[in-house]
Design an enzyme around this catalytic site. Sequence first.
Site, short mmCIF file in Angstrom:
data_model
loop_
_atom_site.label_atom_id
_atom_site.label_comp_id
_atom_site.label_asym_id
_atom_site.label_seq_id
_atom_site.Cartn_x
_atom_site.Cartn_y
_atom_site.Cartn_z
N ASP A 44 89.19 33.93 0.03
CA ASP A 44 89.90 34.47 -1.13
C ASP A 44 90.25 35.95 -0.90
O ASP A 44 90.93 36.57 -1.72
CB ASP A 44 89.12 34.25 -2.43
N GLU A 102 76.93 38.76 3.56
CA GLU A 102 77.88 39.87 3.66
C GLU A 102 77.22 41.19 3.27
O GLU A 102 76.61 41.30 2.18
CB GLU A 102 79.10 39.60 2.75
N ASP A 156 87.93 28.55 0.41
CA ASP A 156 87.11 29.47 -0.39
C ASP A 156 87.46 29.28 -1.87
O ASP A 156 88.60 29.54 -2.26
CB ASP A 156 87.42 30.90 0.06
O1 KIV Z 1 87.19 35.83 1.48
C1 KIV Z 1 86.76 36.07 2.61
O2 KIV Z 1 87.49 36.45 3.53
C2 KIV Z 1 85.33 35.90 2.82
C3 KIV Z 1 84.77 36.37 4.14
C4 KIV Z 1 84.65 37.83 4.13
C5 KIV Z 1 83.49 35.72 4.47
O3 KIV Z 1 84.64 35.45 1.97
#
Ligand code: KIV
Length: 296
Positions: free
Chosen positions: A58, A196, A97
């Site tokens: 996301d 993260e 995501d």
């Molecule tokens: O949205 C994204 O790019 C993520 C990564 C940083 C793991 O969740």
Amino acid sequence: MTTSHTNVGETQVPAKMALTELATMKRQGTPIAMVTAYDAAGGRLAEAAGIDVVLIGDSAAMVVLGHESTVPVTMDEMLFMTRAVASGVRRPLVVGDMPFGSYQVSNADAVRNAVRFIKEGRADTVKLEGAGRMLPRVRAIVESGIPVMGHLGLTPQSATALGGYKAQGRTAVRARRMLSDALALQEAGCYSIVLEAVPTPVAARITAELEIPTIGIGAGPACDGQVLVYHDLLGLTEGHTARFVKRYADLSTVIREALAAFVADVRSGAYPEERHTYGMPADELAAFEADSQPKP
Ligand code: KIV
């Protein structure tokens, strides 16, 4: 790892990365390489480079759509990009995501939207942020037959509640809570967890205690794998980037210079050249010119 193939007619198609292969990589100490992608070309390049897992993050809200946070991206926008990436990828696991608002309200919403990622987006699995109140969501999605990747530490969808984009788990109490959240996500059925912006020793302890692989972003070298955002890794992000970003290329400069060269060629008439143009048979041209004389 060796890559297995299935034969489709004459062509060999690489077999899709299985979740059990990721678990094997953890057991054998083979680091997992994951990257985000947002279109078919990005997915294809990631696969050609040997990436194991492609996440349609996301983060698209910021790096593709130009928003200030990940919050505004919608399900339809995420599905559009997920389908594009999935069409460019054979072997890597494709992870959609789940955007803010697509799973927070109810288990029913969470399952419905996870199903959309699989059916409409052609993702293999989904990712969602958090533990605690999100554990029933993880269980419901897993029970519907869809594998879930968790995400702990700095969870950008709740950055405001976390006090901004900063490292998490930096006190003993918070580190212990993160460890118990990670164990709870594993118990709820997650096949992997992104960590993260987490202190290295905390991520190392979580990685050692879990049977499922951890994928770190700003969580140190002990994680079972590493992930970076495509635009950050390739130097397409302009301005400030997080401490954990390593740039492997400066594509912004390459692209800016190429576009400026195109503008200069257009202005000067250097483009197009003869070799960039199409002709037509001489008799057809003669007939065309005869027919198209201005009417008196
Ligand atoms: O949205 C994204 O790019 C993520 C990564 C940083 C793991 O969740």
